[in-house]
Design a protein around this motif. Sequence first.
Motif, PDB file in Angstrom:
ATOM      1  N   ALA A 172       0.834  -1.199   0.000  1.00 58.38           N
ATOM      2  CA  ALA A 172       0.000   0.000   0.000  1.00 58.38           C
ATOM      3  C   ALA A 172       0.868   1.247   0.000  1.00 58.38           C
ATOM      4  N   PRO A 173       0.330   2.320  -0.552  1.00 58.46           N
ATOM      5  CA  PRO A 173       1.112   3.575  -0.566  1.00 58.46           C
ATOM      6  C   PRO A 173       1.450   4.079   0.833  1.00 58.46           C
ATOM      7  N   THR A 174       0.650   3.699   1.811  1.00 58.41           N
ATOM      8  CA  THR A 174       0.913   4.179   3.169  1.00 58.41           C
ATOM      9  C   THR A 174       1.911   3.296   3.927  1.00 58.41           C
ATOM     10  N   ASP A 175       2.351   2.193   3.326  1.00 57.13           N
ATOM     11  CA  ASP A 175       3.304   1.318   4.002  1.00 57.13           C
ATOM     12  C   ASP A 175       4.636   2.036   4.190  1.00 57.13           C
ATOM     13  N   THR A 176       5.215   1.824   5.348  1.00 56.99           N
ATOM     14  CA  THR A 176       6.526   2.408   5.633  1.00 56.99           C
ATOM     15  C   THR A 176       7.598   1.349   5.454  1.00 56.99           C
ATOM     16  N   PHE A 177       8.733   1.772   4.926  1.00 61.36           N
ATOM     17  CA  PHE A 177       9.870   0.878   4.718  1.00 61.36           C
ATOM     18  C   PHE A 177      11.064   1.456   5.486  1.00 61.36           C
ATOM     19  N   SER A 178      10.982   1.360   6.816  1.00 55.74           N
ATOM     20  CA  SER A 178      12.030   1.924   7.667  1.00 55.74           C
ATOM     21  C   SER A 178      12.757   0.801   8.391  1.00 55.74           C
ATOM     22  N   VAL A 179      14.063   0.954   8.467  1.00 57.95           N
ATOM     23  CA  VAL A 179      14.906  -0.009   9.178  1.00 57.95           C
ATOM     24  C   VAL A 179      15.856   0.768  10.083  1.00 57.95           C
ATOM     25  N   PRO A 180      16.275   0.182  11.217  1.00 58.12           N
ATOM     26  CA  PRO A 180      17.281   0.844  12.062  1.00 58.12           C
ATOM     27  C   PRO A 180      18.677   0.624  11.500  1.00 58.12           C
ATOM     28  N   GLY A 181      19.459   1.692  11.414  1.00 58.24           N
ATOM     29  CA  GLY A 181      20.810   1.521  10.885  1.00 58.24           C
ATOM     30  C   GLY A 181      21.467   2.842  10.563  1.00 58.24           C
ATOM     31  N   HIS A 182      22.411   2.794   9.647  1.00 55.47           N
ATOM     32  CA  HIS A 182      23.200   3.944   9.224  1.00 55.47           C
ATOM     33  C   HIS A 182      22.902   4.183   7.748  1.00 55.47           C
ATOM     34  N   ASP A 183      22.331   5.345   7.432  1.00 56.84           N
ATOM     35  CA  ASP A 183      21.896   5.594   6.060  1.00 56.84           C
ATOM     36  C   ASP A 183      23.050   5.622   5.073  1.00 56.84           C
ATOM     37  N   SER A 184      24.201   6.138   5.497  1.00 54.60           N
ATOM     38  CA  SER A 184      25.328   6.223   4.568  1.00 54.60           C
ATOM     39  C   SER A 184      25.854   4.833   4.210  1.00 54.60           C
ATOM     40  N   ARG A 185      25.935   3.927   5.181  1.00 55.01           N
ATOM     41  CA  ARG A 185      26.426   2.585   4.902  1.00 55.01           C
ATOM     42  C   ARG A 185      25.406   1.757   4.129  1.00 55.01           C
ATOM     43  N   LEU A 186      24.140   1.888   4.459  1.00 50.85           N
ATOM     44  CA  LEU A 186      23.125   1.191   3.662  1.00 50.85           C
ATOM     45  C   LEU A 186      23.077   1.740   2.240  1.00 50.85           C
ATOM     46  N   GLY A 187      23.295   3.040   2.106  1.00 57.30           N
ATOM     47  CA  GLY A 187      23.395   3.598   0.754  1.00 57.30           C
ATOM     48  C   GLY A 187      24.594   3.056   0.009  1.00 57.30           C
ATOM     49  N   GLN A 188      25.710   2.784   0.707  1.00 57.20           N
ATOM     50  CA  GLN A 188      26.888   2.195   0.074  1.00 57.20           C
ATOM     51  C   GLN A 188      26.582   0.783  -0.428  1.00 57.20           C
ATOM     52  N   VAL A 189      25.791   0.024   0.335  1.00 54.00           N
ATOM     53  CA  VAL A 189      25.406  -1.323  -0.107  1.00 54.00           C
ATOM     54  C   VAL A 189      24.598  -1.247  -1.400  1.00 54.00           C
ATOM     55  N   ILE A 190      23.585  -0.399  -1.442  1.00 55.64           N
ATOM     56  CA  ILE A 190      22.738  -0.283  -2.633  1.00 55.64           C
ATOM     57  C   ILE A 190      23.562   0.224  -3.819  1.00 55.64           C
ATOM     58  N   SER A 191      24.457   1.180  -3.566  1.00 54.84           N
ATOM     59  CA  SER A 191      25.290   1.695  -4.655  1.00 54.84           C
ATOM     60  C   SER A 191      26.204   0.608  -5.216  1.00 54.84           C
ATOM     61  N   ASN A 192      26.791  -0.220  -4.345  1.00 51.32           N
ATOM     62  CA  ASN A 192      27.633  -1.316  -4.823  1.00 51.32           C
ATOM     63  C   ASN A 192      26.843  -2.318  -5.658  1.00 51.32           C
ATOM     64  N   LEU A 193      25.624  -2.653  -5.204  1.00 50.25           N
ATOM     65  CA  LEU A 193      24.810  -3.605  -5.956  1.00 50.25           C
ATOM     66  C   LEU A 193      24.378  -3.017  -7.294  1.00 50.25           C
ATOM     67  N   LEU A 194      23.990  -1.728  -7.310  1.00 53.50           N
ATOM     68  CA  LEU A 194      23.600  -1.090  -8.581  1.00 53.50           C
ATOM     69  C   LEU A 194      24.777  -1.009  -9.542  1.00 53.50           C
ATOM     70  N   SER A 195      25.951  -0.604  -9.026  1.00 56.36           N
ATOM     71  CA  SER A 195      27.131  -0.516  -9.897  1.00 56.36           C
ATOM     72  C   SER A 195      27.507  -1.881 -10.450  1.00 56.36           C
ATOM     73  N   ASN A 196      27.403  -2.905  -9.618  1.00 57.97           N
ATOM     74  CA  ASN A 196      27.730  -4.258 -10.069  1.00 57.97           C
ATOM     75  C   ASN A 196      26.729  -4.731 -11.123  1.00 57.97           C
ATOM     76  N   ALA A 197      25.410  -4.454 -10.878  1.00 60.47           N
ATOM     77  CA  ALA A 197      24.385  -4.875 -11.837  1.00 60.47           C
ATOM     78  C   ALA A 197      24.531  -4.134 -13.163  1.00 60.47           C
ATOM     79  N   GLN A 198      24.817  -2.841 -13.146  1.00 56.61           N
ATOM     80  CA  GLN A 198      24.984  -2.075 -14.383  1.00 56.61           C
ATOM     81  C   GLN A 198      26.195  -2.539 -15.181  1.00 56.61           C
ATOM     82  N   SER A 199      27.262  -2.894 -14.442  1.00 52.80           N
ATOM     83  CA  SER A 199      28.469  -3.301 -15.163  1.00 52.80           C
ATOM     84  C   SER A 199      28.296  -4.645 -15.863  1.00 52.80           C
TER      85      SER A 199
END
Length: 599
Positions: free
Chosen positions: A470-497
């Motif tokens: 649903a549009p009102t669903d929240t997707f929040s997790v406890p953690g560090h946004d910069s490090r989780l962003g590094q994980v997603i960036s690594n996976l995206l860079s790997n998938a694009q390559s």
Amino acid sequence: MLDRTAPDQDHRAGDDGPEPDDVVATAPPWRRPIAWLRRAGQFFFTLSFSSLTRRILSLNLAGLLALSTSILYLSQFRAGLIDARAQSLLVQAEIIAGAIAASATVETNTITIDPDRLLDLKPGETYGPPDEYAVLDFPINPERVAPVLRRLISPTKTRARIYDRDGVLILDSRSLYGRGDVMRFELPPPAIEKPGVVERAMIAIRTWLNRGDLPLYRELGPENGNGYQEVADSLKGQKNSMVRINDRGEIIVSVAVPVQRFRAIHGALMLSTQGDDIDQMVTAERLAILKVFGVAAVVMFVLSVLLASTIAGPVRRLADAAERVRRRIRARVEIPDFTTRRDEIGHLSGALRDMTDSLYNRIEAIEAFAADVSHELKNPLTSLRSAVETLPLAKNEKSRGRLLAVIEHDVKRLDRLISDISDASRLDAELQRQDAAPVDLRRLLTTLTLVANETRLGTHAAVDVRFEGAPTDTFSVPGHDSRLGQVISNLLSNAQSFSREGGKVQIVCRRRKTEIEIVVDDEGPGIRDDAFDKIFERFYTDRPHQGFGQNSGLGLSISKQIVEAHGGKIRAENRPGPRDADGEPTVAGARFVVRLPSI
């Protein structure tokens, strides 16, 4: 740029409810005692689950209860002896006073009183000549009273003193000798030997045990009978008793009754116990209590030894093992296993074992990381040294250019390796030092998708993100946004390559009960069957379509480390594609699945 702020963090952190103290303070006055009782009940309920606490409390309370019971029993026994002795003396004094009144007021030189029959008299009764022969104002005659007093007092080991109506001592049983002879103060009191050191110590101890609030007993002169409160009361027609303590710490119980006939008071009779009368019985009971205390001390000693063997022994073994771990006498030291015990020692043993295993695993990981780093750095350094040594020997510009290209490639590779190694080495410290905060994955994934699409080259695949639910669903997790962003960036860079030119990378974010699942799909050749576990190892790379040394092989390893530090999991698999002409399944691309605990 990622939004690292968390405007609702403080508000959400305080939604757990007020503290217990605040609950009690803000409760209505009539409910505060109930709140305090509830907190006390919770405290004792928590203590009841600790077997070690139960052991210590049981042993201490048992010893305290035994000591208190012994002291209480001795005090009651001593008080009972004093009360019984006082009542006995009162009865005896009334009988003797009746006999004295009868014998002292008869006008005859013969005594018509049978002392043996006086013991059958009841309190207040008299036995003597007829009343018509009584002379009411006749004073007490010591010579008449002495034989009666001697016969009645001698078997009881009680001191008797008779005072006249003015409080002057007439007769003292300690001055009676022979068969009635009377000695009245002609001789000085016998000399009393000075007690020795041991006896003085015993007297001091006995005085401290017996004194309490008892008044001190003093010998008054023969003219000062009214100085005794009980004598003064008896001369007024009232019987009384007193309990005192002498200078030797001995208890003295004394009673006084009036000597009267036809309501005329002729004097007072005072009976008192000997100094060591009651104390001998109390001492006997104290010796019995000391025996009981000795047995209890032996039992307490045995129980203490058993308690020490169940606490001090295991704790000492755990401390010795921890010391050996610190010194690393052996390659790997095992902490003693007491986890079968369901108490604090077992919990401590399990915690130390887990901590030691984690420490050894961390040491082994650091050693392995150092070995991998040295191996990875050795290859470009060897190539770089060979190129530098060969460069002076180049005969033409073409050879020199190839050597310079190798040198440039190796320098870039070293720079990339050092940057990735530096990032991986400080990752753990950063994750431990920073506090976790709620991270909105919807915003994070949307921002990273826009950045990936804006910065991609023409040969890179486009990135698309989709949120299921649903549009009102929240997707929040406890953690560090910069490090989780590094994980997603690594996976995206790997998938694009790995994606083909003009392909697409798909990101799907969905909620799975208490977890948030992020799926990254590409349209590349997929992953070899033997490489599903290797791709997450440090410095592993498998890119046949790229030149050697273009990647450090640390991206997926760092991503796995970050995800596991957030309490999540990451895995890799192949997306199934349509079957080929021979009916064999094909691979549509690679898929990486990340699962993180949600808020």
